[in-house]
Design a protein around this motif. Structure first.
Motif, PDB file in Angstrom:
ATOM      1  N   GLU A  41       0.786  -1.319  -0.005  1.00  0.00           N
ATOM      2  CA  GLU A  41       0.060   0.054  -0.105  1.00  0.00           C
ATOM      3  C   GLU A  41       0.976   1.243  -0.131  1.00  0.00           C
ATOM      4  O   GLU A  41       0.433   2.248  -0.660  1.00  0.00           O
ATOM      5  CB  GLU A  41      -0.952   0.124   1.196  1.00  0.00           C
ATOM      6  CG  GLU A  41      -2.136  -1.129   1.062  1.00  0.00           C
ATOM      7  CD  GLU A  41      -2.944  -1.221   2.341  1.00  0.00           C
ATOM      8  OE1 GLU A  41      -3.652  -2.000   2.486  1.00  0.00           O
ATOM      9  OE2 GLU A  41      -2.648  -0.563   3.305  1.00  0.00           O
ATOM     10  N   PRO A  70     -16.194   1.346  -8.362  1.00  0.00           N
ATOM     11  CA  PRO A  70     -15.824   1.204  -7.136  1.00  0.00           C
ATOM     12  C   PRO A  70     -14.282   0.747  -6.606  1.00  0.00           C
ATOM     13  O   PRO A  70     -13.674   1.148  -5.941  1.00  0.00           O
ATOM     14  CB  PRO A  70     -16.740   0.473  -6.452  1.00  0.00           C
ATOM     15  CG  PRO A  70     -17.767   0.397  -7.292  1.00  0.00           C
ATOM     16  CD  PRO A  70     -17.608   0.422  -8.795  1.00  0.00           C
ATOM     17  N   ALA A  71     -13.902  -0.041  -7.523  1.00  0.00           N
ATOM     18  CA  ALA A  71     -12.354  -0.706  -7.364  1.00  0.00           C
ATOM     19  C   ALA A  71     -11.438   0.399  -7.777  1.00  0.00           C
ATOM     20  O   ALA A  71     -10.287   0.329  -7.239  1.00  0.00           O
ATOM     21  CB  ALA A  71     -12.224  -2.059  -8.334  1.00  0.00           C
ATOM     22  N   TYR A  74     -11.357   2.926  -5.163  1.00  0.00           N
ATOM     23  CA  TYR A  74     -10.507   2.419  -3.992  1.00  0.00           C
ATOM     24  C   TYR A  74      -9.246   2.533  -4.211  1.00  0.00           C
ATOM     25  O   TYR A  74      -8.332   2.983  -3.400  1.00  0.00           O
ATOM     26  CB  TYR A  74     -11.059   1.092  -3.555  1.00  0.00           C
ATOM     27  CG  TYR A  74     -10.215   0.443  -2.321  1.00  0.00           C
ATOM     28  CD1 TYR A  74     -10.295   0.849  -1.212  1.00  0.00           C
ATOM     29  CD2 TYR A  74      -9.316  -0.512  -2.525  1.00  0.00           C
ATOM     30  CE1 TYR A  74      -9.762   0.414  -0.156  1.00  0.00           C
ATOM     31  CE2 TYR A  74      -8.429  -1.215  -1.586  1.00  0.00           C
ATOM     32  CZ  TYR A  74      -8.830  -0.688  -0.276  1.00  0.00           C
ATOM     33  OH  TYR A  74      -8.196  -1.126   0.639  1.00  0.00           O
ATOM     34  N   ALA A  77      -8.166   6.251  -3.823  1.00  0.00           N
ATOM     35  CA  ALA A  77      -8.171   6.902  -2.280  1.00  0.00           C
ATOM     36  C   ALA A  77      -6.704   6.120  -1.891  1.00  0.00           C
ATOM     37  O   ALA A  77      -6.340   6.977  -1.088  1.00  0.00           O
ATOM     38  CB  ALA A  77      -9.225   6.036  -1.755  1.00  0.00           C
ATOM     39  N   SER A  81      -3.278   8.044   0.405  1.00  0.00           N
ATOM     40  CA  SER A  81      -3.815   7.945   1.619  1.00  0.00           C
ATOM     41  C   SER A  81      -2.497   8.137   2.280  1.00  0.00           C
ATOM     42  O   SER A  81      -1.333   7.885   1.763  1.00  0.00           O
ATOM     43  CB  SER A  81      -4.273   6.410   1.760  1.00  0.00           C
ATOM     44  OG  SER A  81      -3.354   5.450   1.484  1.00  0.00           O
ATOM     45  N   VAL A 133     -14.511   6.266   0.443  1.00  0.00           N
ATOM     46  CA  VAL A 133     -14.865   5.817  -1.126  1.00  0.00           C
ATOM     47  C   VAL A 133     -16.505   5.679  -1.073  1.00  0.00           C
ATOM     48  O   VAL A 133     -16.851   5.130  -0.143  1.00  0.00           O
ATOM     49  CB  VAL A 133     -14.407   4.234  -1.315  1.00  0.00           C
ATOM     50  CG1 VAL A 133     -15.007   3.999  -2.632  1.00  0.00           C
ATOM     51  CG2 VAL A 133     -12.860   4.360  -1.266  1.00  0.00           C
ATOM     52  N   LEU A 138     -13.511   3.667   4.892  1.00  0.00           N
ATOM     53  CA  LEU A 138     -13.299   2.247   4.885  1.00  0.00           C
ATOM     54  C   LEU A 138     -11.724   2.069   5.348  1.00  0.00           C
ATOM     55  O   LEU A 138     -10.972   3.002   5.306  1.00  0.00           O
ATOM     56  CB  LEU A 138     -13.261   1.817   3.384  1.00  0.00           C
ATOM     57  CG  LEU A 138     -14.468   1.983   2.934  1.00  0.00           C
ATOM     58  CD1 LEU A 138     -14.431   1.288   1.346  1.00  0.00           C
ATOM     59  CD2 LEU A 138     -15.598   1.257   3.815  1.00  0.00           C
ATOM     60  N   SER A 140      -7.910   0.061   4.722  1.00  0.00           N
ATOM     61  CA  SER A 140      -7.149  -0.544   3.927  1.00  0.00           C
ATOM     62  C   SER A 140      -6.970  -2.069   4.318  1.00  0.00           C
ATOM     63  O   SER A 140      -7.534  -2.442   5.660  1.00  0.00           O
ATOM     64  CB  SER A 140      -5.784   0.140   3.808  1.00  0.00           C
ATOM     65  OG  SER A 140      -4.982   0.078   4.763  1.00  0.00           O
TER      66      SER A 140
END
Length: 429
Positions: A41, A70-71, A74, A77, A81, A133, A138, A140
């Motif tokens: 990440e 949505p993927a 994400y 995001a 982050s 999202v 949410l 990770s």
């Protein structure tokens, strides 16, 4: 990815001298996977030369057509982050919980999460990324579980770096500062977990209420010819310091003190009667012998002299056996007794809760090491003391709630009254 893994794992590997291949054996397959996820990440947020490439941009450009909306949201995001340290509260199993950023500050936000909300407890600390999202917060995939001790150590280090002297100072690092420390959380987590996993952490030295190092002594006095339980029991009853517990067991009591004692800086361990009178040791008549059990060499010497003078010719020469705390712990692990029969929660819960009520109510008027060796009521009189009180109560709640069985009486105990009693209910957030 190799560079990211080296940033996240390298400092601990160098400090504790282990190789990447050893990680699974040291921290388990699960946590090794989480650490890999934290590094991955982190990689998603990096720009790689030459060409100022980013993995998310490159992937979406090449393969975005194969991903649902949505993927892709994400991934974007995660790309922007920051990993931080969060305090968990108001957990709703299967739904979500509140998280408060301990490093960047700000208000708590509600995270929508099904899996982690089944296991996280009130005031747990986690290192992770919180992303937005579709209007929802949410977590990770990389979530590291921090102990209270690791949290305190990390926060203290950050305060020093920021030039904040007070241990109660609130941190408010910017995203830019935190983004410049991509492996901070992984390194702090490993420096807490690896030494304990590798057995480098030693058992802390315990001291009893008199400040003496705890070493378990059992002194056996054999009965002399003609001695009986009744004769020896009559002599023990003559001693003011001996309180008969049963027909064959006595408590050796010390003097109850009403003065506020300063902490010694040592980890204390001891037993008291319900009224606070310290128990120096126990005496048992077993077979043809009297057994004195105490927790220090000094008490063993005092108790042996007292019993020898009192019993005289009724007993023979005493023989002592000694066991350290480490030896006692090893013996307990190797000879763990069968678990006691389960008591129905409806029976155990009110009894345990009543006992905890009495214990914690008494604690409010006793000095506490985490509060600077002052009583909780005294700490509540100052702003700094109230901050320490909040941390102490969160520590108590978290430890009590961290039971394997959520219906355990310890896990269901409600600490709200203590916050209210001390006038700091507004800090319970």
């Amino acid at each position: 990815m190799r560079d990211a893994l080296d940033d996240h794992l390298g400092p601990a590997m160098e400090e504790f001298e282990f190789e990447f291949e050893d990680l699974v054996e040291i921290v388990s397959d699960h946590w090794a996977g989480v650490l890999w996820g934290c590094a991955f990440e982190d990689l998603l947020t990096r720009t790689v030369e030459p060409g100022a490439l980013n993995l998310v941009d490159d992937y979406i450009r090449r393969r975005g057509w194969n991903e649902a909306g949505p993927a892709k949201l994400y991934m974007r995001a995660l790309q922007s982050s920051v990993m931080s340290l969060y305090e968990v509260s108001d957990v709703e199993a299967g739904s979500g919980f509140l998280v408060r950023d301990l490093i960047r500050g700000g208000d708590a936000v509600r995270v929508t999460e099904r899996s982690a909300s089944q296991t996280l407890k009130q005031w747990d600390r986690i290192g992770t990324r919180v992303v937005i999202v579709g209007g929802k917060h949410l977590l990770s995939g990389g979530v590291l579980s921090f102990t209270m001790e690791a949290t305190d150590a990390l926060m203290a280090d950050l305060r020093r770096v920021e030039g904040k002297r007070s241990p109660c100072s609130q941190l408010a690092l910017t995203d830019a500062k935190l983004r410049a420390l991509p492996s901070l959380l992984s390194t702090a987590w490993l420096f807490d977990v690896v030494p304990r996993a590798m057995g480098a952490m030693t058992v802390p030295t315990l001291h009893n209420g008199d400040g003496e190092e705890v070493v378990f002594h059992r002194v056996r006095f054999p009965f002399a010819r003609g001695a009986t339980h009744a004769l020896i029991g009559d002599q023990l009853d003559l001693l003011p310091a001996m309180q008969r517990e049963t027909s064959h067991v006595w408590n050796w009591l010390g003097e109850k003190t009403t003065s506020t004692r300063k902490g010694t800086g040592h980890m204390a361990w001891g037993v008291t009667m319900m009224d606070g009178t310290p128990v120096l040791g126990n005496i048992e008549l077993k077979g043809r012998a009297l057994i004195l059990a105490v927790t220090s060499a000094e008490r063993a010497a005092r108790g042996t002299a007292l019993l020898a003078d009192t019993l005289g010719d009724l007993v023979g020469t005493p023989l002592s056996t000694i066991e350290t705390v480490e030896q006692a712990m090893t013996a307990h692990r190797e000879n763990r007794p069968e678990p006691a029969p389960a008591i129905a929660p409806e029976v155990a819960t009110p009894l345990v809760h009543a006992m905890l009520d009495r214990q914690y109510r008494a604690t409010l008027d006793e000095p506490v090491g985490m509060l600077g060796d002052i009583t909780p009521r005294a700490a509540a009189r100052t702003a700094a003391g109230r901050q320490r009180l909040s941390a102490w109560l969160k520590h108590l709640e978290n430890r009590s709630g961290s039971q394997p069985d959520p219906n355990d009486p310890m896990a269901t105990y409600d600490f709200t009254w203590m916050w209210r009693e001390l006038g700091i209910e507004k800090l319970r957030k």
